[in-house]
Design a protein around this motif. Structure first.
Motif, PDB file in Angstrom:
ATOM      1  N   PHE A  84       0.845  -1.195   0.000  1.00  0.00           N
ATOM      2  CA  PHE A  84       0.000   0.000   0.000  1.00  0.00           C
ATOM      3  C   PHE A  84       0.877   1.241   0.000  1.00  0.00           C
ATOM      4  O   PHE A  84       2.051   1.194   0.385  1.00  0.00           O
ATOM      5  N   ASP A  85       0.259   2.368  -0.416  1.00  0.00           N
ATOM      6  CA  ASP A  85       0.946   3.658  -0.388  1.00  0.00           C
ATOM      7  C   ASP A  85       0.554   4.484   0.829  1.00  0.00           C
ATOM      8  O   ASP A  85       1.327   5.335   1.277  1.00  0.00           O
ATOM      9  N   LEU A  86      -0.651   4.248   1.342  1.00  0.00           N
ATOM     10  CA  LEU A  86      -1.155   4.997   2.495  1.00  0.00           C
ATOM     11  C   LEU A  86      -2.098   4.104   3.280  1.00  0.00           C
ATOM     12  O   LEU A  86      -2.891   3.359   2.688  1.00  0.00           O
ATOM     13  N   VAL A  87      -2.030   4.202   4.601  1.00  0.00           N
ATOM     14  CA  VAL A  87      -2.893   3.417   5.477  1.00  0.00           C
ATOM     15  C   VAL A  87      -3.617   4.354   6.433  1.00  0.00           C
ATOM     16  O   VAL A  87      -3.017   5.289   6.985  1.00  0.00           O
ATOM     17  N   LEU A  88      -4.904   4.126   6.611  1.00  0.00           N
ATOM     18  CA  LEU A  88      -5.671   4.766   7.673  1.00  0.00           C
ATOM     19  C   LEU A  88      -5.599   3.852   8.890  1.00  0.00           C
ATOM     20  O   LEU A  88      -5.967   2.675   8.801  1.00  0.00           O
ATOM     21  N   ALA A  89      -5.116   4.379  10.002  1.00  0.00           N
ATOM     22  CA  ALA A  89      -4.903   3.563  11.196  1.00  0.00           C
ATOM     23  C   ALA A  89      -5.552   4.214  12.404  1.00  0.00           C
ATOM     24  O   ALA A  89      -5.987   5.372  12.357  1.00  0.00           O
ATOM     25  N   GLU A  90      -5.588   3.452  13.498  1.00  0.00           N
ATOM     26  CA  GLU A  90      -6.217   3.909  14.733  1.00  0.00           C
ATOM     27  C   GLU A  90      -5.315   3.555  15.910  1.00  0.00           C
ATOM     28  O   GLU A  90      -4.517   2.620  15.843  1.00  0.00           O
ATOM     29  N   GLU A  91      -5.450   4.318  17.000  1.00  0.00           N
ATOM     30  CA  GLU A  91      -4.716   4.030  18.220  1.00  0.00           C
ATOM     31  C   GLU A  91      -5.655   4.255  19.404  1.00  0.00           C
ATOM     32  O   GLU A  91      -6.208   5.345  19.564  1.00  0.00           O
ATOM     33  N   TYR A  92      -5.840   3.223  20.203  1.00  0.00           N
ATOM     34  CA  TYR A  92      -6.764   3.296  21.335  1.00  0.00           C
ATOM     35  C   TYR A  92      -6.064   3.847  22.566  1.00  0.00           C
ATOM     36  O   TYR A  92      -4.854   3.669  22.725  1.00  0.00           O
ATOM     37  N   PRO A  93      -6.810   4.523  23.448  1.00  0.00           N
ATOM     38  CA  PRO A  93      -6.187   5.119  24.639  1.00  0.00           C
ATOM     39  C   PRO A  93      -5.529   4.071  25.521  1.00  0.00           C
ATOM     40  O   PRO A  93      -6.099   3.020  25.783  1.00  0.00           O
ATOM     41  N   GLY A  94      -4.301   4.366  25.926  1.00  0.00           N
ATOM     42  CA  GLY A  94      -3.573   3.446  26.793  1.00  0.00           C
ATOM     43  C   GLY A  94      -2.916   2.299  26.083  1.00  0.00           C
ATOM     44  O   GLY A  94      -2.256   1.465  26.716  1.00  0.00           O
ATOM     45  N   THR A  95      -3.072   2.205  24.758  1.00  0.00           N
ATOM     46  CA  THR A  95      -2.467   1.102  23.991  1.00  0.00           C
ATOM     47  C   THR A  95      -1.712   1.680  22.787  1.00  0.00           C
ATOM     48  O   THR A  95      -2.145   1.524  21.642  1.00  0.00           O
TER      49      THR A  95
ATOM     50  N   GLU B 286       0.366  11.086  10.393  1.00  0.00           N
ATOM     51  CA  GLU B 286      -0.243  12.418  10.402  1.00  0.00           C
ATOM     52  C   GLU B 286      -1.651  12.295  10.975  1.00  0.00           C
ATOM     53  O   GLU B 286      -2.481  11.539  10.464  1.00  0.00           O
ATOM     54  N   ASP B 287      -1.921  13.039  12.044  1.00  0.00           N
ATOM     55  CA  ASP B 287      -3.206  12.946  12.722  1.00  0.00           C
ATOM     56  C   ASP B 287      -4.338  13.443  11.844  1.00  0.00           C
ATOM     57  O   ASP B 287      -4.210  14.434  11.102  1.00  0.00           O
ATOM     58  N   LEU B 288      -5.495  12.750  11.946  1.00  0.00           N
ATOM     59  CA  LEU B 288      -6.713  13.169  11.263  1.00  0.00           C
ATOM     60  C   LEU B 288      -7.746  13.707  12.250  1.00  0.00           C
ATOM     61  O   LEU B 288      -8.261  14.810  12.094  1.00  0.00           O
ATOM     62  N   LEU B 289      -8.065  12.915  13.265  1.00  0.00           N
ATOM     63  CA  LEU B 289      -9.090  13.329  14.220  1.00  0.00           C
ATOM     64  C   LEU B 289      -9.031  12.453  15.456  1.00  0.00           C
ATOM     65  O   LEU B 289      -8.409  11.391  15.459  1.00  0.00           O
TER      66      LEU B 289
ATOM     67  N   ARG C 163     -11.879   7.819  26.502  1.00  0.00           N
ATOM     68  CA  ARG C 163     -13.051   8.260  25.737  1.00  0.00           C
ATOM     69  C   ARG C 163     -12.807   8.521  24.256  1.00  0.00           C
ATOM     70  O   ARG C 163     -13.754   8.774  23.515  1.00  0.00           O
ATOM     71  N   THR C 164     -11.573   8.515  23.812  1.00  0.00           N
ATOM     72  CA  THR C 164     -11.322   8.783  22.390  1.00  0.00           C
ATOM     73  C   THR C 164     -10.208   7.891  21.867  1.00  0.00           C
ATOM     74  O   THR C 164      -9.300   7.493  22.607  1.00  0.00           O
ATOM     75  N   ARG C 165     -10.293   7.578  20.598  1.00  0.00           N
ATOM     76  CA  ARG C 165      -9.188   6.903  19.906  1.00  0.00           C
ATOM     77  C   ARG C 165      -8.634   7.875  18.873  1.00  0.00           C
ATOM     78  O   ARG C 165      -9.347   8.755  18.370  1.00  0.00           O
ATOM     79  N   ARG C 166      -7.381   7.718  18.582  1.00  0.00           N
ATOM     80  CA  ARG C 166      -6.695   8.568  17.611  1.00  0.00           C
ATOM     81  C   ARG C 166      -6.783   7.922  16.236  1.00  0.00           C
ATOM     82  O   ARG C 166      -6.509   6.742  16.079  1.00  0.00           O
ATOM     83  N   VAL C 167      -7.182   8.710  15.227  1.00  0.00           N
ATOM     84  CA  VAL C 167      -7.257   8.241  13.841  1.00  0.00           C
ATOM     85  C   VAL C 167      -6.242   9.039  13.027  1.00  0.00           C
ATOM     86  O   VAL C 167      -6.186  10.273  13.127  1.00  0.00           O
ATOM     87  N   PHE C 168      -5.443   8.352  12.223  1.00  0.00           N
ATOM     88  CA  PHE C 168      -4.340   9.019  11.532  1.00  0.00           C
ATOM     89  C   PHE C 168      -3.998   8.288  10.242  1.00  0.00           C
ATOM     90  O   PHE C 168      -4.400   7.134  10.029  1.00  0.00           O
ATOM     91  N   THR C 169      -3.273   8.976   9.375  1.00  0.00           N
ATOM     92  CA  THR C 169      -2.759   8.356   8.155  1.00  0.00           C
ATOM     93  C   THR C 169      -1.295   7.989   8.363  1.00  0.00           C
ATOM     94  O   THR C 169      -0.575   8.642   9.124  1.00  0.00           O
ATOM     95  N   VAL C 170      -0.863   6.935   7.667  1.00  0.00           N
ATOM     96  CA  VAL C 170       0.525   6.471   7.758  1.00  0.00           C
ATOM     97  C   VAL C 170       1.048   6.226   6.346  1.00  0.00           C
ATOM     98  O   VAL C 170       0.348   5.635   5.512  1.00  0.00           O
ATOM     99  N   VAL C 171       2.263   6.697   6.082  1.00  0.00           N
ATOM    100  CA  VAL C 171       2.922   6.435   4.802  1.00  0.00           C
ATOM    101  C   VAL C 171       4.376   6.055   5.080  1.00  0.00           C
ATOM    102  O   VAL C 171       4.898   6.291   6.174  1.00  0.00           O
ATOM    103  N   ARG C 172       5.030   5.466   4.103  1.00  0.00           N
ATOM    104  CA  ARG C 172       6.460   5.216   4.220  1.00  0.00           C
ATOM    105  C   ARG C 172       7.216   6.538   4.119  1.00  0.00           C
ATOM    106  O   ARG C 172       6.791   7.463   3.421  1.00  0.00           O
ATOM    107  N   ARG C 173       8.331   6.625   4.799  1.00  0.00           N
ATOM    108  CA  ARG C 173       9.066   7.886   4.886  1.00  0.00           C
ATOM    109  C   ARG C 173       9.447   8.426   3.506  1.00  0.00           C
ATOM    110  O   ARG C 173       9.328   9.619   3.247  1.00  0.00           O
ATOM    111  N   GLY C 174       9.887   7.589   2.611  1.00  0.00           N
ATOM    112  CA  GLY C 174      10.271   8.074   1.293  1.00  0.00           C
ATOM    113  C   GLY C 174       9.103   8.432   0.399  1.00  0.00           C
ATOM    114  O   GLY C 174       9.287   9.040  -0.653  1.00  0.00           O
ATOM    115  N   ARG C 175       7.888   8.047   0.816  1.00  0.00           N
ATOM    116  CA  ARG C 175       6.704   8.249  -0.022  1.00  0.00           C
ATOM    117  C   ARG C 175       5.936   9.519   0.328  1.00  0.00           C
ATOM    118  O   ARG C 175       5.091   9.963  -0.435  1.00  0.00           O
TER     119      ARG C 175
END
Length: 306
Positions: A142-153, A164-167, A270-282
């Protein structure tokens, strides 16, 4: 000079784990992959692979080669980005992986924005959970991934990837009608009141499951998990039909009014972090930049629909 194609095969083996997986991903015969790696060993003059049961693993010298290969591939991706920047129109294919709720709530709007601004850009979207999509991003599936991070994990951080953070997406406790309870209950009390109810959670091994189990155990009980699925729309349906309690993120409603009773979770959960991820060279590639911008605008439109 070492052959770059063979170096890439060695890198693929590190990321994919087996010769068969490398062959499958690249549409080669396993014997061809093995032969190419044997030729690379001859070029380098040291052993690169050693048997471990029926599999092979990389030697210390192979790991050194892979580290240098990563640098070379990053530079090549930067070169590709520079070439693309010099062109007037964005073309080619951009490969995106997204987890379900982001695919529902953000991807369609982002695709609208990309289609309007860059009609020649072909976007391919795969629904895949971050546990699988992030390793695939490093393997260049893939070239870009939408990922999530849960509080405390917190997710493991890789020097090869850029985020890069989205919301921040609100998380709630979803109650079946049979649960009863009062709006005045504290978040922890509302959670404890469901100790004897059936639950629907995401499968073992997912970050969401680990977060949910930790939250329930902190409330003093082991949840009775009757249903396991990554499909959060099924989570919603099971709560609607009074079959289970659940934890539901705000993105699952995709702008619609919630159809089940929701309660706040304890502070810090109460919230999870949603963000995009790409390879550094991309990250400098104009198609990647355009895609990230589209997702940022989609997130902003969701927060401020007017």
């Amino acid at each position: 000079m070492f052959d770059l194609h063979r170096l890439r095969l060695l890198r693929e083996l590190k990321h994919r784990g087996t010769l068969a997986a490398v062959a499958d991903a690249l549409s080669y015969a396993p014997s061809s992959v093995s032969q190419q790696l044997s030729q690379l060993e001859a070029e380098v003059g040291v052993r690169l692979l050693e048997p471990v049961g029926r599999r092979v693993r990389l030697t210390e010298q192979a790991e050194i080669l892979v580290a240098h290969t990563e640098v070379v591939l990053e530079r090549l991706e930067r070169a590709e980005a520079d070439i693309a920047t010099s062109l007037t129109d964005l073309t080619g294919t951009l490969r995106i992986a997204s987890f379900q709720t982001a695919a529902l709530a953000l991807v369609p709007t982002a695709l609208d924005l990309l289609r309007d601004r860059h009609p020649q850009l072909r976007v391919h979207v795969t629904q895949r959970e971050p546990e699988r999509s992030l390793p695939a991003l490093q393997a260049r599936d893939f070239d870009l991934v939408l990922a999530e991070e849960y509080p405390g994990t917190p997710n493991p951080r890789s020097a090869e990837l850029e985020e890069e953070d989205l919301l921040d997406d609100a998380l709630h406790l979803a109650l079946p009608e049979t649960a009863g309870g009062s709006d005045a209950e504290s978040p922890m009390a509302a959670l404890r009141s469901l100790a004897d109810h059936p639950w629907v959670l995401e499968p073992e091994g997912t970050t969401a499951r680990h977060w949910a189990m930790t939250l329930c155990r902190d409330a003093g009980f082991e949840p009775d998990v009757r249903f396991e699925t990554t499909d959060l729309l099924l989570h919603v349906r099971l709560v609607e039909q009074n079959h289970a309690a659940a934890f539901l993120p705000g993105l699952v409603w995709s702008g619609r009014h919630p159809t089940v009773t929701l309660r706040q979770l304890p502070r810090g959960r109460r919230t999870r972090r949603v963000f995009t991820v790409v390879r550094r060279g991309r990250s400098a590639h104009p198609a990647v930049r355009a895609c990230r911008d589209a997702f940022l605008r989609a997130a902003a439109l969701r927060s401020n629909p007017a």
